[in-house]
Design a protein around this motif. Structure first.
Motif, PDB file in Angstrom:
ATOM      1  N   GLU A  55      37.438-153.313  39.991  1.00 26.77           N
ATOM      2  CA  GLU A  55      38.029-154.389  39.196  1.00 26.77           C
ATOM      3  C   GLU A  55      36.951-155.263  38.567  1.00 26.77           C
ATOM      4  OE1 GLU A  55      40.859-156.539  41.562  1.00 26.77           O
ATOM      5  OE2 GLU A  55      42.357-154.964  41.355  1.00 26.77           O
ATOM      6  N   LYS A  56      35.922-155.564  39.336  1.00 25.89           N
ATOM      7  CA  LYS A  56      34.829-156.378  38.819  1.00 25.89           C
ATOM      8  C   LYS A  56      34.133-155.669  37.654  1.00 25.89           C
ATOM      9  CE  LYS A  56      30.598-158.702  40.277  1.00 25.89           C
ATOM     10  NZ  LYS A  56      29.661-158.899  41.385  1.00 25.89           N
ATOM     11  N   GLU A  57      33.885-154.380  37.817  1.00 24.44           N
ATOM     12  CA  GLU A  57      33.231-153.601  36.773  1.00 24.44           C
ATOM     13  C   GLU A  57      34.096-153.509  35.515  1.00 24.44           C
ATOM     14  OE1 GLU A  57      30.237-151.544  34.954  1.00 24.44           O
ATOM     15  OE2 GLU A  57      30.139-152.375  36.961  1.00 24.44           O
ATOM     16  N   VAL A  58      35.384-153.216  35.678  1.00 25.25           N
ATOM     17  CA  VAL A  58      36.277-153.086  34.525  1.00 25.25           C
ATOM     18  C   VAL A  58      36.412-154.422  33.788  1.00 25.25           C
ATOM     19  CG1 VAL A  58      38.664-152.627  33.832  1.00 25.25           C
ATOM     20  CG2 VAL A  58      37.541-151.110  35.458  1.00 25.25           C
ATOM     21  N   LYS A  59      36.521-155.508  34.523  1.00 27.18           N
ATOM     22  CA  LYS A  59      36.650-156.825  33.886  1.00 27.18           C
ATOM     23  C   LYS A  59      35.387-157.207  33.122  1.00 27.18           C
ATOM     24  CE  LYS A  59      40.207-158.628  36.875  1.00 27.18           C
ATOM     25  NZ  LYS A  59      40.577-159.589  37.914  1.00 27.18           N
ATOM     26  N   SER A  60      34.240-156.670  33.516  1.00 27.36           N
ATOM     27  CA  SER A  60      33.006-156.987  32.815  1.00 27.36           C
ATOM     28  C   SER A  60      32.865-156.223  31.503  1.00 27.36           C
ATOM     29  CB  SER A  60      31.793-156.707  33.717  1.00 27.36           C
ATOM     30  OG  SER A  60      31.557-155.309  33.826  1.00 27.36           O
ATOM     31  N   TRP A  61      33.685-155.188  31.290  1.00 25.07           N
ATOM     32  CA  TRP A  61      33.660-154.424  30.048  1.00 25.07           C
ATOM     33  C   TRP A  61      34.133-155.305  28.947  1.00 25.07           C
ATOM     34  CZ3 TRP A  61      36.546-149.443  31.946  1.00 25.07           C
ATOM     35  CH2 TRP A  61      35.744-148.756  32.859  1.00 25.07           C
TER      36      TRP A  61
END
Length: 61
Positions: A55-61
């Protein structure tokens, strides 16, 4: 299969339900949340990472 993979499959099912429920009730917020949950579940199942990390990685996109 590890627990993250199983959780990923469950997240996909839950996301798909939210997405369809959002469409049925014309609630774009629920529909979008379902799509996000489904995406996170698919990534989690494939790579076996924790939900929080994905979730953290996807939100940083």
């Amino acid at each position: 299969m590890n627990s993250d993979t199983n959780e990923g499959k469950w997240k996909q099912i839950k996301g798909e339900f939210k997405e369809k429920f959002g469409r049925a009730t014309n609630d774009k917020s629920t529909e979008a949340e379902g799509s996000f949950d489904k995406l996170v579940g698919e990534i989690q199942e494939k790579y076996g990472e924790t939900r929080e990390k994905i979730e953290k990685e996807v939100k940083s996109w």
